[in-house]
Design an enzyme around this catalytic site. Structure first.
Site, PDB file in Angstrom:
ATOM      1  N   LYS A  65     -11.366  -2.915  -2.820  1.00 14.49           N
ATOM      2  CA  LYS A  65     -12.380  -1.859  -2.957  1.00 14.49           C
ATOM      3  C   LYS A  65     -11.758  -0.497  -3.218  1.00 14.49           C
ATOM      4  O   LYS A  65     -12.418   0.397  -3.733  1.00 14.49           O
ATOM      5  CB  LYS A  65     -13.290  -1.828  -1.724  1.00 14.49           C
ATOM      6  CG  LYS A  65     -12.596  -1.556  -0.403  1.00 14.49           C
ATOM      7  CD  LYS A  65     -13.616  -1.488   0.727  1.00 14.49           C
ATOM      8  CE  LYS A  65     -13.542  -2.660   1.657  1.00 14.49           C
ATOM      9  NZ  LYS A  65     -12.280  -2.825   2.408  1.00 14.49           N
ATOM     10  N   LYS A  88      -4.878  -8.648  -5.861  1.00  7.81           N
ATOM     11  CA  LYS A  88      -6.180  -9.055  -5.309  1.00  7.81           C
ATOM     12  C   LYS A  88      -7.247  -8.001  -5.623  1.00  7.81           C
ATOM     13  O   LYS A  88      -6.921  -6.822  -5.836  1.00  7.81           O
ATOM     14  CB  LYS A  88      -6.078  -9.334  -3.805  1.00  7.81           C
ATOM     15  CG  LYS A  88      -6.127  -8.129  -2.943  1.00  7.81           C
ATOM     16  CD  LYS A  88      -6.387  -8.505  -1.484  1.00  7.81           C
ATOM     17  CE  LYS A  88      -6.385  -7.222  -0.675  1.00  7.81           C
ATOM     18  NZ  LYS A  88      -7.326  -7.186   0.399  1.00  7.81           N
ATOM     19  N   LYS A  93       0.813  -1.226   0.000  1.00 11.29           N
ATOM     20  CA  LYS A  93       0.000   0.000   0.000  1.00 11.29           C
ATOM     21  C   LYS A  93       0.842   1.270   0.000  1.00 11.29           C
ATOM     22  O   LYS A  93       0.355   2.335  -0.354  1.00 11.29           O
ATOM     23  CB  LYS A  93      -0.951   0.003   1.197  1.00 11.29           C
ATOM     24  CG  LYS A  93      -2.097  -0.985   1.033  1.00 11.29           C
ATOM     25  CD  LYS A  93      -3.205  -0.722   2.031  1.00 11.29           C
ATOM     26  CE  LYS A  93      -4.413  -1.582   1.733  1.00 11.29           C
ATOM     27  NZ  LYS A  93      -5.515  -1.373   2.660  1.00 11.29           N
TER      28      LYS A  93
HETATM   29  N1  AQP Z   1      -9.901 -10.015  -2.842  1.00  8.67           N
HETATM   30  C1  AQP Z   1     -10.254 -10.642  -1.726  1.00  8.67           C
HETATM   31  N2  AQP Z   1     -10.483 -11.969  -1.726  1.00  8.67           N
HETATM   32  C2  AQP Z   1     -10.839 -12.605  -0.581  1.00  8.67           C
HETATM   33  N3  AQP Z   1     -10.982 -11.985   0.600  1.00  8.67           N
HETATM   34  C3  AQP Z   1     -10.768 -10.667   0.635  1.00  8.67           C
HETATM   35  N4  AQP Z   1     -10.822  -9.770   1.618  1.00  8.67           N
HETATM   36  C4  AQP Z   1     -10.508  -8.546   1.148  1.00  8.67           C
HETATM   37  N5  AQP Z   1     -10.234  -8.607  -0.165  1.00  8.67           N
HETATM   38  C5  AQP Z   1     -10.386  -9.916  -0.514  1.00  8.67           C
HETATM   39  C6  AQP Z   1     -11.199 -10.099   2.994  1.00  8.67           C
HETATM   40  O1  AQP Z   1     -12.278  -9.239   3.342  1.00  8.67           O
HETATM   41  C7  AQP Z   1     -12.186  -8.949   4.728  1.00  8.67           C
HETATM   42  C8  AQP Z   1     -12.315  -7.475   4.919  1.00  8.67           C
HETATM   43  O2  AQP Z   1     -11.192  -6.846   4.348  1.00  8.67           O
HETATM   44  P1  AQP Z   1     -10.873  -5.346   4.708  1.00  8.67           P
HETATM   45  O3  AQP Z   1     -11.909  -4.490   4.123  1.00  8.67           O
HETATM   46  O4  AQP Z   1     -10.748  -5.221   6.166  1.00  8.67           O
HETATM   47  O5  AQP Z   1      -9.455  -5.038   4.170  1.00  8.67           O
HETATM   48  P2  AQP Z   1      -8.682  -5.456   2.904  1.00  8.67           P
HETATM   49  O6  AQP Z   1      -8.275  -6.890   3.021  1.00  8.67           O
HETATM   50  O7  AQP Z   1      -7.573  -4.485   2.736  1.00  8.67           O
HETATM   51  O8  AQP Z   1      -9.770  -5.310   1.763  1.00  8.67           O
HETATM   52  P3  AQP Z   1      -9.719  -4.449   0.459  1.00  8.67           P
HETATM   53  O9  AQP Z   1     -11.029  -4.607  -0.242  1.00  8.67           O
HETATM   54  O10 AQP Z   1      -8.488  -4.761  -0.320  1.00  8.67           O
HETATM   55  O11 AQP Z   1      -9.665  -2.972   1.041  1.00  8.67           O
HETATM   56  P4  AQP Z   1      -8.676  -1.821   0.689  1.00  8.67           P
HETATM   57  O12 AQP Z   1      -8.800  -1.606  -0.770  1.00  8.67           O
HETATM   58  O13 AQP Z   1      -9.138  -0.641   1.480  1.00  8.67           O
HETATM   59  O14 AQP Z   1      -7.311  -2.273   1.093  1.00  8.67           O
HETATM   60  C9  AQP Z   1     -10.868  -9.501   5.231  1.00  8.67           C
HETATM   61  O15 AQP Z   1     -11.108 -10.710   5.917  1.00  8.67           O
HETATM   62  C10 AQP Z   1     -10.094  -9.763   3.967  1.00  8.67           C
HETATM   63  O16 AQP Z   1      -9.210 -10.845   4.126  1.00  8.67           O
END
Ligand code: AQP
Length: 336
Positions: A196, A193, A112
């Protein structure tokens, strides 16, 4: 007694199909057998800049999508992190327990911060806050996607280090990673991955996407060379990701899907995949919309915060006593 689980979702955007398939779908199943605490971790979201209006609405949408996906207030506790004071309080203690070297090794921070001129200190220390989130609930099990495994391992190390210094204060939690769907990949780059906060909306399916958006995004999703619908994550990672999404949404095994598309091309497969995704999200979106409209999620979050405060303040008191910190007022500032 039921085992306790804790997990969180960042309101750093509108939740994606990756969040749903990798985490929230499981949260719904697990609420049946566990004493579940689920948290909208808004302090985590502010590790990158957020506008006040967007943050407020993203918190509401996250809660409504989680409830819309099937989380039941009678079976689990859903709350917003910043409503419960113990999180940042134990977060600081965990920052003082973690080492600079440990935090520097977190791959999500590396990903990040890459290419950014300036990143917040919070982005660096956020795994310590995440450890606090988990430890405050005497958590047995942490259901997360594969991307969060390293952070749960750090949480275990911090709990063990703290316990070896101050006595048996923390329960040491175990991660629970799904076998399938642990990592749903970007529709535009199968090596990244689905996230969002991806600047390219074509890379993810948002839980708020309309039918048309979903159809368009899946049609435009990158596929690998060749024409045959075959599941081969090494050689055809983009297609394998789409087949995984199909399998998780439809409940059909991968082999059955591959067999059904023998002799057909990518276009047929993508058209059906879009339909399966639309059907999966439609009931969730309908419940989300009605919760947003009637505002009933606010009572759920208020009651959730009350329960979360009850549990977490008792654990924080135990921690402070063990360390020799002051416990003359409770974590919400009330004299005891
Ligand atoms: N691509 C993914 N595939 C499977 N699981 C996922 N998770 C996130 N992306 C994927 C799981 O969703 C839960 C919540 O995640 P989060 O919102 O706390 O943080 P993150 O993992 O950083 O998710 P994002 O969507 O990638 O957010 P941003 O873009 O803000 O960094 C967790 O259990 C995660 O494993």
């Amino acid at each position: 007694m039921k085992k306790r689980i804790f997990s969180g979702v960042q309101p750093s955007g509108i939740l994606t199909l990756g969040n749903y398939l990798g985490a929230i779908k499981r949260f719904v199943e697990l609420q049946e057998d566990y004493d579940a605490f689920y948290c909208v971790v808004d302090y985590h979201a502010i590790t990158v800049p957020q506008s006040p209006e967007s943050l407020k609405s993203q918190i509401a949408h996250a809660a409504c999508f989680m409830l819309g996906a099937g989380l039941d207030p009678a079976k689990m506790t859903l709350f917003v992190q910043s409503d419960v004071p113990a999180h940042t309080q134990l977060g600081w203690i965990m920052e003082c327990t973690a080492t600079f070297g440990e935090l520097s090794r977190m791959t999500q921070f590396k990903d990040k911060s890459q290419g950014k001129e300036s990143v917040s200190g919070g982005l660096f220390t956020y795994p310590a806050l995440m450890a606090a989130d988990i430890l405050l609930y005497d958590t047995d099990v942490v259901p997360v996607g594969e991307d969060q495994k390293q952070h749960v391992e750090l949480c275990r190390d911090l709990a063990e280090r703290f316990n070896s210094r101050f006595g048996d204060v923390f329960k040491v939690p175990e991660p629970l990673i799904p076998e399938k769907g642990a990592r749903i990949m970007s529709l535009q780059d199968p090596h990244k991955k689905m996230s969002k906060s991806d600047p390219n909306p074509a890379a993810y399916i948002s839980l708020a996407d309309s039918k048309d958006d979903i159809v368009k995004k899946i049609r435009r999703a990158v596929t690998d060379s060749g024409r045959e619908v075959a599941y081969n994550p090494e050689e055809k990672p983009a297609l394998a990701n789409l087949i995984t999404i199909y399998s998780l949404c439809s409940g059909k095994p991968v082999e059955e899907i591959v067999r059904a598309y023998e002799g057909k091309g990518y276009a047929d497969f993508k058209q059906d995949l879009a339909e399966v995704v639309v059907e999966t999200l439609a009931p969730i979106q309908a419940r989300h919309d009605s919760l947003m409209a009637d505002g009933s999620y606010v009572d759920v979050l208020r009651e959730g915060a009350r329960r979360a405060h009850e549990v977490s303040s008792a654990v924080l008191k135990r921690v402070k006593e063990a360390m020799g910190l002051s416990v003359f007022v409770d974590p919400a500032g009330v004299r005891i």
